[in-house]
Enzyme design. Structure first.
Site, mmCIF file in Angstrom:
data_model
loop_
_atom_site.group_PDB
_atom_site.id
_atom_site.type_symbol
_atom_site.label_atom_id
_atom_site.label_comp_id
_atom_site.label_asym_id
_atom_site.label_seq_id
_atom_site.Cartn_x
_atom_site.Cartn_y
_atom_site.Cartn_z
ATOM 1 N N ARG A 100 0.821 -1.225 0.000
ATOM 2 C CA ARG A 100 0.000 0.000 0.000
ATOM 3 C C ARG A 100 0.844 1.259 0.000
ATOM 4 O O ARG A 100 0.510 2.248 -0.659
ATOM 5 C CB ARG A 100 -0.893 0.029 1.249
ATOM 6 N N HIS B 110 -19.750 8.361 0.073
ATOM 7 C CA HIS B 110 -20.054 7.003 0.510
ATOM 8 C C HIS B 110 -21.558 6.784 0.371
ATOM 9 O O HIS B 110 -22.345 7.639 0.790
ATOM 10 C CB HIS B 110 -19.613 6.820 1.974
HETATM 11 C C1 GRF Z 1 -20.838 5.405 -5.726
HETATM 12 O O1 GRF Z 1 -21.995 4.785 -5.244
HETATM 13 C C2 GRF Z 1 -20.024 5.949 -4.586
HETATM 14 O O2 GRF Z 1 -20.800 6.407 -3.530
HETATM 15 C C3 GRF Z 1 -19.247 4.743 -4.156
HETATM 16 O O3 GRF Z 1 -18.926 4.063 -5.340
HETATM 17 C C4 GRF Z 1 -19.876 4.390 -6.361
HETATM 18 C C5 GRF Z 1 -19.104 4.969 -7.500
HETATM 19 O O4 GRF Z 1 -19.863 5.173 -8.633
HETATM 20 N N1 GRF Z 1 -18.112 5.141 -3.362
HETATM 21 P P1 GRF Z 1 -19.246 5.988 -9.863
HETATM 22 O O5 GRF Z 1 -17.925 5.336 -10.224
HETATM 23 O O6 GRF Z 1 -19.086 7.415 -9.447
HETATM 24 O O7 GRF Z 1 -20.244 5.819 -10.967
#
Ligand code: GRF
Length: 197
Positions: free
Chosen positions: A69, A117
């Site tokens: 990481r 999130h």
């Molecule tokens: C979204 O639901 C975000 O909240 C989560 O991952 C998804 C990403 O979608 N962290 P995108 O790649 O922006 O279409």
């Protein structure tokens, strides 16, 4: 000019919503800010093409080619560095970026590292948020924009949107309803932050 660097792993719909809002609302004129680069840890992330089609520079840093990481995060920081100017520190925006960042990386970008999130934090940090909300019998679900800290899906909450859980919902249907709200609150939260800088 303040540079916004967006990190993605997949479809990049939040990234596209941010970039479109930046253009529509003239963030260059309003805030002296631009979406400068989109970085993916997966070469096959479809969001990379979306970004290129919008004229945004893209980079891929494949985490699988790094031994740990720390090494990956150092490569990431090196990629962001040209956009991270002493007089104008870059804003680093995680948008569906499916990597846990090291405490050193998080500390370096502290206060200017954001995430979205798909739950109403502090409920349901981590993965499978929509299924977990359905299993818990929640009547409301939603999304949260927050500052990133070393602890996963914690950090100061900057914006939230709630949506109803409807009878017969599946995780996919709920996810789509939440995602449409993500596309509104993430650009708005970034604009608020840029306004305050
Ligand atoms: C979204 O639901 C975000 O909240 C989560 O991952 C998804 C990403 O979608 N962290 P995108 O790649 O922006 O279409």
């Amino acid at each position: 000019m303040k540079n916004i660097v967006i990190l993605i792993s997949g479809s990049g719909s939040n990234m596209a919503a941010i970039a479109k809002t930046a253009k529509r609302d003239d963030w260059a004129g309003q805030f002296d800010a631009r979406v400068a680069c989109v970085i993916s840890n997966r070469a096959q992330a479809s969001g990379l093409k979306l970004a290129r089609d919008m004229g945004i520079a893209t980079e891929t840093i494949d985490h699988q080619t790094y031994p740990n990481r720390e090494a990956f995060d150092q490569a990431l920081a090196r990629c962001i560095a040209p956009f991270d100017l002493a007089e104008h520190p870059a804003l680093v925006v995680l948008a569906g970026f499916m990597r846990i960042l090291t405490p050193g990386f998080v500390a370096h970008f502290s206060g200017r590292l954001l995430n979205i999130h798909p739950s109403l934090l502090p409920a349901f940090p981590g993965l499978q948020t929509h299924q977990r909300a359905l299993d818990a019998g929640c009547k409301l679900a939603g999304a949260t924009v927050h500052q990133v800290t070393a602890e996963l899906d914690h950090g100061k909450i900057l914006a939230q949107a709630a949506v109803p859980v409807l009878p017969g919902d599946t995780a996919e249907r709920l996810a789509a309803r939440v995602l449409s709200q993500e596309h509104l609150i993430y650009p708005a939260a970034i604009a608020d932050l840029l306004r305050s800088l």
